[in-house]
Scaffold this motif. Structure first.
Motif, mmCIF file in Angstrom:
data_model
loop_
_atom_site.group_PDB
_atom_site.id
_atom_site.type_symbol
_atom_site.label_atom_id
_atom_site.label_comp_id
_atom_site.label_asym_id
_atom_site.label_seq_id
_atom_site.Cartn_x
_atom_site.Cartn_y
_atom_site.Cartn_z
ATOM 1 N N LYS A 112 -11.400 -0.374 2.762
ATOM 2 C CA LYS A 112 -10.534 0.388 2.327
ATOM 3 C C LYS A 112 -9.330 -0.427 2.548
ATOM 4 O O LYS A 112 -8.290 -0.248 1.512
ATOM 5 C CB LYS A 112 -10.389 1.564 2.863
ATOM 6 C CG LYS A 112 -9.189 2.790 1.986
ATOM 7 C CD LYS A 112 -9.219 4.050 2.561
ATOM 8 C CE LYS A 112 -7.953 5.091 1.619
ATOM 9 N NZ LYS A 112 -6.741 4.346 1.713
ATOM 10 N N ASP B 161 -7.182 -1.563 -0.901
ATOM 11 C CA ASP B 161 -5.764 -1.210 -0.814
ATOM 12 C C ASP B 161 -4.781 -2.115 -1.107
ATOM 13 O O ASP B 161 -3.843 -2.277 -2.146
ATOM 14 C CB ASP B 161 -5.258 -0.433 0.285
ATOM 15 C CG ASP B 161 -5.969 1.281 0.215
ATOM 16 O OD1 ASP B 161 -6.522 1.576 -0.598
ATOM 17 O OD2 ASP B 161 -5.816 1.728 1.250
ATOM 18 N N THR C 69 0.752 -1.145 -0.014
ATOM 19 C CA THR C 69 -0.033 0.037 0.110
ATOM 20 C C THR C 69 0.853 1.162 -0.011
ATOM 21 O O THR C 69 0.431 2.535 -0.098
ATOM 22 C CB THR C 69 -1.005 0.226 1.160
ATOM 23 O OG1 THR C 69 -0.278 0.015 2.275
ATOM 24 C CG2 THR C 69 -1.756 -1.120 1.179
ATOM 25 N N TYR D 204 2.365 3.011 -2.381
ATOM 26 C CA TYR D 204 2.346 2.799 -3.696
ATOM 27 C C TYR D 204 3.718 4.009 -4.284
ATOM 28 O O TYR D 204 4.256 3.419 -5.209
ATOM 29 C CB TYR D 204 1.037 3.512 -4.303
ATOM 30 C CG TYR D 204 -0.060 2.845 -3.698
ATOM 31 C CD1 TYR D 204 -0.385 1.554 -3.777
ATOM 32 C CD2 TYR D 204 -1.169 3.458 -3.211
ATOM 33 C CE1 TYR D 204 -1.418 0.969 -3.105
ATOM 34 C CE2 TYR D 204 -2.295 2.894 -2.822
ATOM 35 C CZ TYR D 204 -2.463 1.550 -2.525
ATOM 36 O OH TYR D 204 -3.418 1.089 -2.045
#
Length: 264
Positions: free
Chosen positions: A110, A114, A67, A69
């Motif tokens: 979420k 993610d 996550t 990113y």
């Protein structure tokens, strides 16, 4: 053993435990080299020591939460510097929480999206240009039977795995033109620590324990599928048959299996 793997570089996310760890062992047994990605660096280091000692293969570890990113491009850049090429990526990082839709928090929803979806997409996006350029490669996305056959108490998790399957099917058609293979892996419940988060009550594990897949068997099946033209790997076969029946007769299956589905 998979002779097609010998000397090739395989990247595995979520490699610090469960089927990720088992797949790494199977790759090493077949003579492959490994780039291992996970959050728990101490477990990755222990696995690296084991594999390099027993199989004399090249193994490097890369601490990363998928996550994060912004960190993913630099990690894959480093992998390419360390190995020179990437022949296969196994997107294995993922988790689930089994709660009814009105109970699961948005934060948990979420979190699953993610990791299970966006992290997978981000990692895939880093290897695709390289694989397309070299005209060879294989991306394996660990999805789930839950992505084909949704049941109660897994709405958010099933949604994330539906998304993985949709993404995988699209990328497969795009990548095929460049010699890159893309496979979806859809296992049923596996006997790993996945359920310590997904099923805190322990009820689901008790109800399906006799049907749970051995992680070593799943890993062996996935690794044996590397560099083949398999569109999907579905485990166990009888559960995948259930998903096919569901696609044909959804109302009947939902009605007939209602009590069973709520045993999570």
């Amino acid at each position: 053993m998979n002779s097609r793997i010998k000397g090739k570089t395989i990247v595995i996310t979520g490699a610090s435990g469960g089927i990720g760890e088992q797949m790494a062992i199977k790759v090493a047994e077949s003579g492959g080299n490994l780039a291992l990605i996970a959050r728990r660096v101490h477990l990755l280091q222990a696995l690296k020591e084991k594999l390099t000692t027993e199989y004399k293969c090249k193994v490097e570890v890369y601490p990363l939460n998928v996550t994060d990113y912004e960190q993913i491009p630099s990690v894959f850049h480093t992998i390419l510097e360390d190995f020179g090429t990437i022949h296969a990526l196994i997107n294995n990082a993922g988790y689930g929480i089994f709660q009814e839709a009105h109970e699961v928090t948005f934060q948990d929803v979420k979190g699953m999206m993610d990791v299970n979806v966006l992290g997978l997409m981000a990692c895939t996006g880093e290897v695709l240009p390289h694989m397309r350029e070299q005209g060879f490669g294989h991306i394996m996305n660990i999805a789930s039977q839950a992505g084909k056959f949704a049941t109660p108490k897994s709405s958010a998790y099933s949604a994330s795995k539906h998304a993985v399957l949709g993404y995988t099917n699209s990328v497969r058609m795009e990548a095929k033109r460049y010699g890159v293979k893309v496979t979806a892996v859809n296992p049923g419940p596996i006997a790993t620590d996945f359920f310590s988060i997904a099923d805190e009550s322990g009820n689901y594990v008790k109800n399906v324990e006799k049907f749970m897949l051995d992680p070593a068997y799943v890993a062996d099946t996935v690794v044996n599928g590397l560099f083949t033209n398999k569109r999907e790997i579905n485990l166990p076969r009888w559960m995948n048959m259930g998903s096919k029946i569901y696609q044909l007769f959804p109302s009947f299956v939902e009605k007939a299996g209602n009590n069973l589905f709520f045993k999570k």
